[in-house]
Design an enzyme around this catalytic site. Structure first.
Site, PDB file in Angstrom:
ATOM      1  N   LYS A 137       0.848  -1.199   0.062  1.00  0.00           N
ATOM      2  CA  LYS A 137      -0.152   0.071   0.062  1.00  0.00           C
ATOM      3  C   LYS A 137       0.787   1.378  -0.176  1.00  0.00           C
ATOM      4  O   LYS A 137       0.437   2.339  -0.240  1.00  0.00           O
ATOM      5  CB  LYS A 137      -1.014  -0.055   1.130  1.00  0.00           C
ATOM      6  N   ASP A 138       2.017   1.159   0.349  1.00  0.00           N
ATOM      7  CA  ASP A 138       3.080   2.188   0.287  1.00  0.00           C
ATOM      8  C   ASP A 138       3.801   2.507  -0.953  1.00  0.00           C
ATOM      9  O   ASP A 138       4.506   3.486  -1.207  1.00  0.00           O
ATOM     10  CB  ASP A 138       4.257   2.099   1.386  1.00  0.00           C
ATOM     11  N   ARG A 176      -8.642   7.914   3.763  1.00  0.00           N
ATOM     12  CA  ARG A 176      -9.620   7.069   3.292  1.00  0.00           C
ATOM     13  C   ARG A 176     -10.477   6.619   4.398  1.00  0.00           C
ATOM     14  O   ARG A 176     -11.663   6.582   4.261  1.00  0.00           O
ATOM     15  CB  ARG A 176      -9.034   5.721   2.634  1.00  0.00           C
ATOM     16  N   ARG A 177      -9.818   6.254   5.420  1.00  0.00           N
ATOM     17  CA  ARG A 177     -10.606   5.826   6.815  1.00  0.00           C
ATOM     18  C   ARG A 177     -11.439   7.108   7.445  1.00  0.00           C
ATOM     19  O   ARG A 177     -12.621   7.040   7.663  1.00  0.00           O
ATOM     20  CB  ARG A 177      -9.700   5.430   7.765  1.00  0.00           C
ATOM     21  N   ARG A 231      -0.566   9.814  14.171  1.00  0.00           N
ATOM     22  CA  ARG A 231       0.517   9.485  13.617  1.00  0.00           C
ATOM     23  C   ARG A 231       1.511   8.783  14.436  1.00  0.00           C
ATOM     24  O   ARG A 231       1.265   8.687  15.729  1.00  0.00           O
ATOM     25  CB  ARG A 231       1.476  10.462  12.832  1.00  0.00           C
ATOM     26  N   ARG A 239       0.484   4.737  19.003  1.00  0.00           N
ATOM     27  CA  ARG A 239      -0.850   4.686  18.682  1.00  0.00           C
ATOM     28  C   ARG A 239      -1.706   3.953  19.709  1.00  0.00           C
ATOM     29  O   ARG A 239      -2.674   4.334  20.423  1.00  0.00           O
ATOM     30  CB  ARG A 239      -1.223   4.367  17.157  1.00  0.00           C
ATOM     31  N   CYS A 290      -4.043  14.815  -7.047  1.00  0.00           N
ATOM     32  CA  CYS A 290      -4.715  15.635  -5.983  1.00  0.00           C
ATOM     33  C   CYS A 290      -4.878  14.490  -4.857  1.00  0.00           C
ATOM     34  O   CYS A 290      -4.701  13.407  -4.979  1.00  0.00           O
ATOM     35  CB  CYS A 290      -6.087  15.913  -6.345  1.00  0.00           C
TER      36      CYS A 290
END
Length: 314
Positions: free
Chosen positions: A82-83, A130-131, A148, A154, A241
């Protein structure tokens, strides 16, 4: 296979855990090979006080590792897919994609068992546009705050009561042995995952055919097909964007099904659709679904959001 291999990896606990898994599998399959991890700090690791969406997503967690790979300082790199940007530097390719972990997002809370159970005004932490957008669509009464830092940070903030809940990738928690911290895994119907979430990619130099052949035992064709469809969807949408984008593909027999999402950050506009095709048409499926969402209003969302580099698919 050469007798020494160097894996380029981020220095985070999750990245090292993922790379160590690859290291152990290689050493088991090739007893005469020794594998070393080379820890590399990326731009995304250095900038922790700014939301990811404002930094720019392209190559944020991979560029420095790719530079080391091109320079011959490492022999392969292990990434969270995903990165990884959809366009790679000339001379490099994602040659191996192992079996995927869960693609689902995880809901974590000390006092509540679901998103629906959160009281109005509850604070939810996430680093993902997205979340954030999907949460806002589900529960516009929640306070969604940028979060972050590494997973330990977290979790500590959650335990200290800074947040009523946090949402993290389920795959990372599983790989770190922290599945017991997951309150609930969120089904894609409720929270569509990030493109390629839960999948690892092993990046190699294109001219290193010997290493590619030696690592084939790690490759999972079914995962590679679903990831290809999701990344084709993202590739078609990249237009400079920052916008919440998600996609998730499943494979049943020879039928590949892809669900895609384009949303506004505030969750007020959320365009979602699904399509299927034969497994051999993964790229065409991803492109076609992206075109469908663009025509249904996704282009207007892309055009309306602020532009700052490249899309934050997360």
């Amino acid at each position: 296979m050469r007798t020494l291999l160097r894996i380029g990896t981020r220095a985070s606990l999750l990245a090292v855990t993922q790379s160590t898994w690859v290291k152990n599998r290689i050493e088991q399959a090739h007893p005469g090979v020794r594998v070393e991890l080379v820890k590399i700090t990326t731009k995304g690791d250095r900038i922790l006080d700014v939301p990811l969406a404002k930094v720019g997503g392209k190559g944020l967690f991979v560029k420095e590792i790719e530079d080391a790979l091109l320079a011959g300082e490492v022999d392969l790199a292990v990434h969270s897919m995903k990165d990884v940007p959809t366009e790679l530097p000339a001379g490099l390719h994602i040659g191996i994609i192992p079996l995927r972990e869960t693609a689902k997002d995880a809901f974590l809370s000390v006092g509540y068992d679901s998103i629906a159970a959160l009281p109005a005004g509850a604070t939810v932490g996430t680093s993902s546009l997205r979340r954030r957008s999907q949460l806002a669509a589900l529960r516009p009464d929640l306070a969604i705050v940028d979060l972050r830092g590494n997973i330990d940070t977290r979790l500590r903030k959650l335990d200290e009561g800074v947040f009523d809940a946090v949402i993290l990738a389920g795959a990372g928690l599983h790989r770190l042995g922290l599945a017991n911290r997951i309150t609930a895994l969120l089904e894609p119907a409720q929270m569509l995952p990030a493109i390629s979430q839960g999948a690892l990619g092993i990046e190699l130099r294109r001219d290193d055919a010997e290493l590619l052949a030696g690592l084939q035992f790690l490759h999972d064709p079914a995962t590679a097909v679903t990831v290809a469809a999701e990344r084709a969807f993202l590739l078609r949408l990249e237009g400079g964007c920052q916008v919440p984008i998600g996609a998730h593909a499943t494979l049943a027999g020879d039928t590949l099904t892809l669900t895609g999402l384009i949303a506004s950050v505030d969750g007020r506009e959320l365009i979602r659709d699904q399509a299927s095709a034969p497994a051999g048409q993964a790229a065409e499926l991803g492109t076609a679904l992206a075109e469908t969402l663009l025509a249904r209003g996704g282009k207007a969302i892309l055009d309306a959001v602020y532009c700052a580099g490249s899309p934050a698919a997360e």
